[in-house]
Each structure stands twice: as C-alpha cells, then as structure tokens.
Design a protein around this motif. Sequence first.
Motif, short mmCIF file in Angstrom:
data_model
loop_
_atom_site.label_atom_id
_atom_site.label_comp_id
_atom_site.label_asym_id
_atom_site.label_seq_id
_atom_site.Cartn_x
_atom_site.Cartn_y
_atom_site.Cartn_z
N PRO A 113 0.82 -1.22 0.00
CA PRO A 113 0.00 0.00 0.00
C PRO A 113 0.84 1.26 0.00
N PHE A 114 0.38 2.27 -0.75
CA PHE A 114 1.02 3.58 -0.79
C PHE A 114 0.25 4.49 0.17
N LEU A 115 0.79 4.68 1.36
CA LEU A 115 0.10 5.46 2.38
C LEU A 115 1.09 6.39 3.06
N GLY A 116 0.85 7.69 2.97
CA GLY A 116 1.71 8.66 3.63
C GLY A 116 1.51 8.67 5.12
N GLN A 117 2.53 9.14 5.86
CA GLN A 117 2.47 9.18 7.32
C GLN A 117 1.95 10.52 7.86
N ALA A 133 8.08 8.39 6.34
CA ALA A 133 8.26 7.50 5.20
C ALA A 133 6.94 6.85 4.81
N ASP A 134 6.70 6.78 3.50
CA ASP A 134 5.51 6.13 2.99
C ASP A 134 5.47 4.68 3.48
N LEU A 162 9.71 7.25 -3.53
CA LEU A 162 10.65 6.55 -2.68
C LEU A 162 12.08 6.67 -3.20
N LEU A 163 12.24 6.95 -4.50
CA LEU A 163 13.58 7.06 -5.08
C LEU A 163 14.40 8.17 -4.43
N ALA A 164 13.71 9.23 -3.98
CA ALA A 164 14.46 10.39 -3.49
C ALA A 164 13.88 11.01 -2.22
#
Length: 454
Positions: A113-117, A133-134, A162-164
């Motif tokens: 899942p793509f979920l922001g904090q 971190a996601d 996530l790459l940067a």
Amino acid sequence: MDNETRRALGAWYTPAPIVEHVLDQTLEPVLASRRSADGLRVLDPACGDGAFLVAAGRRIRERFGIDPRPCLFGIDVDPVAATVAAQHATVVEGDGLVADLGAPFDVVVGNPPFLGQLRRRTARAEAKGDGYADTAALFLDRAITLARPDGGRIGLVLPQSLLAARDAHKIRCRALERSAFRSLWFAPEMMFDDASVHVVVATFERGGRAMPVTRTYGAAFTATGSIEPPLIGPWSTLVADLVGVPAVEVKTRRVLGDIAAATADFRDQYYGLIGAVSDDGDGPPLVTSGLIDVGHSAWGDRPARFAKSAYRAPRVTLDRLSPDLRQWATRRLVPKVLVATQTPVIEAVVDARGAWLPSVPVITVTGADPWSIAAVLSSPVASAWLAARTLGTGLSPAVLRPTARLLMSLPLPDRPWDVATLFLRDGDVLSAAHAMGDAYGTHDADAWWRARVR
C-alpha cells in the motif's frame, strides 16, 4: 470497494504486465537455479486478491509440474481480498508489517500500500525512526528482512517518490547494506491513474554481489542498459537521464550552505496566516510559489492563490497575526532569496529590501549577498543537479521539489560568478545563466534549462 476505502487501505491492484515483470526479475532466477520446488517459499506480504501469487504459481506449475499452492504464502489486511487469494495459496488476514510469517522466503514480491504518514488515518507506528516515510517504504524494509539472507530475491512495486524522498533515506541505506540492487523499472507515465501515483519496480538480492543495476523503461519495458548502483545518495540518479536530465559533473568542496542558510516554513505559519491575508491590507506582500519566476516576482501582475482563495495582490496585516507569528514575520522581513517549489527548474527571486513575506511552502534563503545566492540557484547546473536528486518526489516527474537541505548541498562553482550576479541584477536571466555555466565550467545543462524555464 469505494474509492475512499481503497485510499484508506492503499488498495490499488497491479496491472498484469507489471506483475510479470516483477516475477521475471525475481522468481525466474530462483527457479532457474533449482531442480525441484522442494522447500520453495514465495511471499506477498500485502497480497490483495493474489495477483502475484497466482502468476507465480503458474510459473512454478509450468516449470516443475506440481501443485504450487504449498510454495505460496500471502497476508492482507482486507478480509475479502485474503479470502479470494486463499483459493490459490496459504493466505491469512493480517498486517504484513508486523505479523510473524515464519522462516525466510526465497522470493518476496508484491505491490504494498502507498500510504503517507502525514495523515492520521494512515500513519504507522512502525515508522518509528523513519519519520514520515511512505508505508510502501516500510514494506520494502520488511521484505528485505523476510527474504533468505543467502540469495533471497525481493521485487516490489513502489511509488516513484521513494527514489528520493528524504524520509525514506534511512530505509534506502538499510536496503543497500543488506542486499544488492538488481534492477529498476521506471515509467514517467502514470500507471495507477485512479491512485494518482507514479510507480517504479525495484528488485534486490540478499547477500548478492554489487553490480550495475539493470534498467527498463516505460510501458513496453524497454531495456535501457545498466548503471552503477548508488552508494548513499538518492536512487533517482539511476533514472534521471531517462527523462532527459543532463548529467553535470561539478568537482568542488564548497556548497551553497557555506555562504547561505535556508528555512522552510510549515503548518504553523500556513494556518497562522489564514485570516491575516487580504487584497486591501497595507502590510507586506505575501509571495506564493506561483508568483515566483526565475529572477522575477509576479506579485501584483498575476493572481495568487493562498489557502484555497484567490487574490489579486495579497498582503498580510501584521496586527492580525498572533504574537508568535509576528515574531516569525520580523525574522522573515530581511533581505533574502525566495525559492518556489514544484517547478520545472529552480525558480528564485531576490527580495533586496526585505519587504516580502513567504507563503508556505516557499523556501527562504538568506546570506551576505542575496544576489550572489540567487545567481547560483538560477543556474542551469543547479537545476540539473537538483532534478537528478528529487526525481519522483514532485507532483510529476517533470517538476522539481527542492528542500532547504538539498539547496544547501548545491555545489558552488570554483570560479568567481560576479558577472552572472551583475546580469541577474539587471534582469537578464538568460545571460546570467550562461555566465554561471562559464563559472561552473560546463554548459551541458543549458539547452535543457532553456527549454523548461518560464
């Protein structure tokens, strides 16, 4: 599921071509090294309806002629999805980040899942020291832990951010400490339109020897050669050239932080300004990102938006600010450079008189000579350097998302850049950019920068 529920769970199911690409890079090398499926264990720690497990099972059946279900394992927080996936594998309902999943796995794959904090409903206690971190980054960390230390393969669909992303830095470092980066698929087009997320596929081998990372590109999964893996920097440098970002080599020990300081304001300033901004006030102008061009402020020339409202020429009435915000305004009303965010190149403008207030998320840069600082920020070299290190963190791969920390890491030229500063003072940003290329000793980024600058 309705979209609101899907967003809360981060449940965006994976297109078949991406599933097959992940398995090509992870399961196939493992199958090729085995004579039988005895003891083979394949895990999807956020399996959804089981797309990865079904496709993996098909490959195992075709290779060894057996029922693949004893080799396949999954877990998912959605009970309906777990029930569906359980028809094809050993699947339980639960949280893949914390559940005890037993012995290590030969292959760990999936689309976590793509979920922001930043949102309370999706924040994870497991983030601990990894800031905001996601959740997908947390799953990468977990997946590498679950893979067999002596050759286990990991392949995940991940958000390009996530790459940067700064908050994923520690996770990226841990990944490279424990595994070898094997391949990276990058597509600038949006593959998960309903989730509004640009994605990559990253694969790793635990205990493997470091070697160049194999790259594929776009919906056709076109091979684009290999590149040396990063050591400690962002992974976005692996794919920057694929979207046309020119590589700039600057050998210098000096950085912008040696002559300047940068500050990014946040929620307190944003919400504190609401109610104090209007078109008819007599306080300092409020400069938003949308009003900043390279070397020019468009305040009063074009409309601005702040807090979902439109303004012709927004000003801040200082008497309407709280005592804490008035102190903040005093600290900001000094000569400075304001830097916009989410822009095609670095867009910076000098406030020589210290008369403007920055709107969140504008970055404030101060130093002894704001014009000299702005000349560095407005150079093609600075934009290309930053683009390679922030690719994927903006609203699209075509925009830069500078941070105060990264701006302070910008390399300074070894040669003087007084000529560029004079051009910038005169409003000639193109001549200033060319003069900065002379100072840096490279014009490799000039054409790229000119095509993107407003």
